[in-house]
Design a protein around this motif. Structure first.
Motif, PDB file in Angstrom:
ATOM      1  N   ALA A  73       0.836  -1.210   0.000  1.00 31.80           N
ATOM      2  CA  ALA A  73       0.000   0.000   0.000  1.00 31.80           C
ATOM      3  C   ALA A  73       0.866   1.252   0.000  1.00 31.80           C
ATOM      4  CB  ALA A  73      -0.928  -0.014   1.219  1.00 31.80           C
ATOM      5  N   THR A  74       1.997   1.192   0.696  1.00 29.59           N
ATOM      6  CA  THR A  74       2.916   2.348   0.731  1.00 29.59           C
ATOM      7  C   THR A  74       3.418   2.640  -0.686  1.00 29.59           C
ATOM      8  OG1 THR A  74       3.549   1.815   2.989  1.00 29.59           O
ATOM      9  CG2 THR A  74       5.058   3.227   1.759  1.00 29.59           C
ATOM     10  N   GLY A  75       3.792   1.586  -1.404  1.00 36.21           N
ATOM     11  CA  GLY A  75       4.248   1.772  -2.783  1.00 36.21           C
ATOM     12  C   GLY A  75       3.134   2.285  -3.679  1.00 36.21           C
ATOM     13  N   GLN A  76       1.937   1.738  -3.481  1.00 33.48           N
ATOM     14  CA  GLN A  76       0.812   2.142  -4.344  1.00 33.48           C
ATOM     15  C   GLN A  76       0.403   3.597  -4.099  1.00 33.48           C
ATOM     16  OE1 GLN A  76      -1.725  -1.132  -3.296  1.00 33.48           O
ATOM     17  NE2 GLN A  76      -1.187  -2.311  -5.126  1.00 33.48           N
ATOM     18  N   MET A  77       0.749   4.134  -2.949  1.00 34.68           N
ATOM     19  CA  MET A  77       0.405   5.532  -2.622  1.00 34.68           C
ATOM     20  C   MET A  77       1.348   6.518  -3.331  1.00 34.68           C
ATOM     21  SD  MET A  77      -1.940   6.767  -0.600  1.00 34.68           S
ATOM     22  CE  MET A  77      -2.441   8.458  -0.333  1.00 34.68           C
ATOM     23  N   CYS A  78       2.466   5.997  -3.830  1.00 34.32           N
ATOM     24  CA  CYS A  78       3.489   6.887  -4.417  1.00 34.32           C
ATOM     25  C   CYS A  78       3.131   7.268  -5.849  1.00 34.32           C
ATOM     26  CB  CYS A  78       4.858   6.195  -4.434  1.00 34.32           C
ATOM     27  SG  CYS A  78       5.512   5.844  -2.797  1.00 34.32           S
ATOM     28  N   ASP A  80       4.156  10.886  -8.818  1.00 33.64           N
ATOM     29  CA  ASP A  80       5.162  11.918  -9.083  1.00 33.64           C
ATOM     30  C   ASP A  80       5.281  12.933  -7.947  1.00 33.64           C
ATOM     31  OD1 ASP A  80       5.644  10.717 -11.419  1.00 33.64           O
ATOM     32  OD2 ASP A  80       4.659  12.212 -12.698  1.00 33.64           O
ATOM     33  N   VAL A  81       4.192  13.176  -7.241  1.00 32.76           N
ATOM     34  CA  VAL A  81       4.236  14.210  -6.200  1.00 32.76           C
ATOM     35  C   VAL A  81       4.100  13.659  -4.785  1.00 32.76           C
ATOM     36  CG1 VAL A  81       3.457  16.109  -7.658  1.00 32.76           C
ATOM     37  CG2 VAL A  81       1.758  14.685  -6.535  1.00 32.76           C
ATOM     38  N   ARG A  82       3.747  12.394  -4.647  1.00 36.83           N
ATOM     39  CA  ARG A  82       3.572  11.823  -3.312  1.00 36.83           C
ATOM     40  C   ARG A  82       4.578  10.702  -3.126  1.00 36.83           C
ATOM     41  NH1 ARG A  82      -0.850  11.523   0.448  1.00 36.83           N
ATOM     42  NH2 ARG A  82      -0.023  10.367   2.233  1.00 36.83           N
ATOM     43  N   GLN A  83       5.421  10.793  -2.089  1.00 35.08           N
ATOM     44  CA  GLN A  83       6.424   9.769  -1.836  1.00 35.08           C
ATOM     45  C   GLN A  83       6.179   9.201  -0.441  1.00 35.08           C
ATOM     46  OE1 GLN A  83       8.520   7.610  -1.514  1.00 35.08           O
ATOM     47  NE2 GLN A  83       9.378   7.383  -3.552  1.00 35.08           N
ATOM     48  N   GLU A  84       5.321   8.183  -0.398  1.00 36.79           N
ATOM     49  CA  GLU A  84       4.941   7.622   0.897  1.00 36.79           C
ATOM     50  C   GLU A  84       6.105   6.883   1.570  1.00 36.79           C
ATOM     51  OE1 GLU A  84       2.138   8.576   1.953  1.00 36.79           O
ATOM     52  OE2 GLU A  84       1.466   7.238   3.549  1.00 36.79           O
ATOM     53  N   PRO A 210       1.014  14.609   5.634  1.00 37.48           N
ATOM     54  CA  PRO A 210      -0.110  13.919   4.969  1.00 37.48           C
ATOM     55  C   PRO A 210      -0.419  12.590   5.689  1.00 37.48           C
ATOM     56  CG  PRO A 210       1.511  14.700   3.367  1.00 37.48           C
ATOM     57  CD  PRO A 210       2.133  14.888   4.714  1.00 37.48           C
ATOM     58  N   THR A 211      -1.670  12.459   6.143  1.00 36.50           N
ATOM     59  CA  THR A 211      -2.036  11.262   6.927  1.00 36.50           C
ATOM     60  C   THR A 211      -3.161  10.473   6.264  1.00 36.50           C
ATOM     61  OG1 THR A 211      -3.494  12.639   8.262  1.00 36.50           O
ATOM     62  CG2 THR A 211      -1.321  12.161   9.190  1.00 36.50           C
ATOM     63  N   ASP A 212      -3.352  10.691   4.948  1.00 38.24           N
ATOM     64  CA  ASP A 212      -4.426   9.981   4.236  1.00 38.24           C
ATOM     65  C   ASP A 212      -3.932   8.692   3.585  1.00 38.24           C
ATOM     66  OD1 ASP A 212      -2.787  11.409   2.573  1.00 38.24           O
ATOM     67  OD2 ASP A 212      -4.330  11.879   1.112  1.00 38.24           O
ATOM     68  N   GLY A 213      -2.755   8.229   3.960  1.00 35.88           N
ATOM     69  CA  GLY A 213      -2.197   6.996   3.391  1.00 35.88           C
ATOM     70  C   GLY A 213      -1.767   6.027   4.481  1.00 35.88           C
ATOM     71  N   PRO A 214      -1.020   4.999   4.095  1.00 36.19           N
ATOM     72  CA  PRO A 214      -0.584   3.977   5.065  1.00 36.19           C
ATOM     73  C   PRO A 214       0.213   4.548   6.239  1.00 36.19           C
ATOM     74  CG  PRO A 214      -0.085   3.292   2.817  1.00 36.19           C
ATOM     75  CD  PRO A 214      -0.609   4.675   2.717  1.00 36.19           C
ATOM     76  N   VAL A 215       0.979   5.616   5.999  1.00 40.66           N
ATOM     77  CA  VAL A 215       1.739   6.189   7.116  1.00 40.66           C
ATOM     78  C   VAL A 215       0.775   6.785   8.143  1.00 40.66           C
ATOM     79  CG1 VAL A 215       3.388   8.011   7.758  1.00 40.66           C
ATOM     80  CG2 VAL A 215       3.845   6.531   5.783  1.00 40.66           C
ATOM     81  N   GLY A 216      -0.294   7.414   7.654  1.00 46.74           N
ATOM     82  CA  GLY A 216      -1.326   7.921   8.570  1.00 46.74           C
ATOM     83  C   GLY A 216      -1.947   6.774   9.351  1.00 46.74           C
ATOM     84  N   ASP A 217      -2.212   5.644   8.669  1.00 44.62           N
ATOM     85  CA  ASP A 217      -2.777   4.472   9.353  1.00 44.62           C
ATOM     86  C   ASP A 217      -1.837   4.015  10.477  1.00 44.62           C
ATOM     87  OD1 ASP A 217      -4.852   4.518   7.536  1.00 44.62           O
ATOM     88  OD2 ASP A 217      -3.995   2.953   6.249  1.00 44.62           O
TER      89      ASP A 217
END
Ligand code: BEZ
Ligand code: FE
Length: 307
Positions: A73-78, A80-84, A210-217
């Motif tokens: 999921a971390t990879g899928q969140m990445c 050009d502008v978002r680097q999870e 940004p907390t709308d991705g796996p890091v936020g989880d």
């Protein structure tokens, strides 16, 4: 005197077979063919630490599967502008560790901190003294001054001073493209003959990563908050000097002692003093009263480069 060579124990398994007790050695040895010595060192160390970690926590198979799902999921969140993955590295303190190990300051040198994900657009070049709050965002007016010198105290004329910051609601221009013009609260300045720079702005607010991705989880699952204390990003570079990426933190901001990405260093916390001086305010084009932060910058001159 050496005795006769012993025959290998026929009962012992061949050394390349996997065994829990020797797992790191067996897998590490498989990288012995790596011709790049640094890559070999990194991979063998990684295997050693990773196997020790797995033996320490003994994950169940479902736990291992959820770790894989988390990384997927971390990879899928990445994009050009978002680097999870960098964000994950940030909240695990790895970005700060890498930054600190690579930019050991010492002496008078200004300390470095993380770059963060919002340096994604070029800052507009501006004249010294310009207001980077171009569209009059609401906020406390502020003057930022500083001087760039090398470790010997020699001023660095013509150094590039790139600054970017959030507004008083905690947003960068790139996060609010419909409300804030691109380049808002960003500026690229050149120091004068004495190494000095100054610009006008507003005092930034603290804000959440940004907390709308796996890091936020991850943060929510562990009861951690995602806030960063108020800061202005500063990147200073000049020929022959080591580029510095750092922040000016606003003294008294919430979260200085619990930054979600561990970016705070005490030497970078600066008093944004209130100045009540209508004449001075008028002379620099700010309303009165205003805040003033002074941030001296000491860069490392690479002596070997002779720059
Ligand atoms: C920032 O300060 O812009 C930042 C740094 C690390 C993660 C998220 C934001
Ligand atoms: Fe920031």
């Amino acid at each position: 005197m050496t005795g006769p060579a012993r025959d290998p124990d026929p009962a012992a398994p061949p050394s390349g077979y996997f065994e829990v007790d020797r797992s790191a050695d067996v897998v590490g040895a498989s990288f012995a063919t790596t011709t790049d010595p640094r890559l070999r060192e990194i991979l063998q160390s990684l295997v050693g630490h990773l196997h020790a970690f797995v033996k320490d926590v003994e994950p169940t198979v479902p736990e291992w599967e959820s770790a894989i799902a988390f990384l997927t999921a971390t990879g899928q969140m990445c994009d050009d502008v978002r680097q999870e993955f960098i964000l994950l590295s940030d909240v695990l303190g790895v970005s700060m560790l890498v930054e600190s190990l690579n930019h050991a300051a010492g002496g008078r040198l200004t300390e470095a901190t993380v770059e963060g994900p919002f340096h994604m657009v070029a800052s507009p070049e501006r004249q010294l003294g310009a207001d980077i709050n171009v569209s009059a965002e609401p906020g406390e007016p502020c003057l930022v001054t500083g001087r760039v010198v090398d470790q010997h105290g020699i001023p660095v004329a013509g150094a590039s001073v790139d600054v970017w910051q959030a507004n008083a609601r905690g947003f960068y221009d790139v996060q609010r493209p419909n409300e804030m013009p691109q380049g808002e609260l960003r500026g690229l300045f050149r120091t004068d003959a004495e190494g000095r720079f100054h610009f006008r702005t507003i005092v930034p607010a603290h804000y959440p990563i940004p907390t709308d991705g796996p890091v936020g989880d991850l943060l929510r699952a562990t009861g951690r908050h995602g806030f960063r204390p108020a800061h202005v990003h500063v990147e200073v570079s000049a020929p022959g000097l080591r580029t510095l990426t750092t922040h000016v933190f606003v003294a008294g901001s919430p979260y200085l002692d619990s930054d979600a990405v561990f970016g705070v260093k005490q030497s970078l916390i600066v008093d944004f003093a209130t100045v009540d001086d209508p004449v001075r305010a008028a002379s620099i084009g700010l309303s009165n009263p205003f805040r003033h932060a002074d941030f001296p910058v000491v860069l490392r001159r690479d002596e070997r480069a002779g720059g």
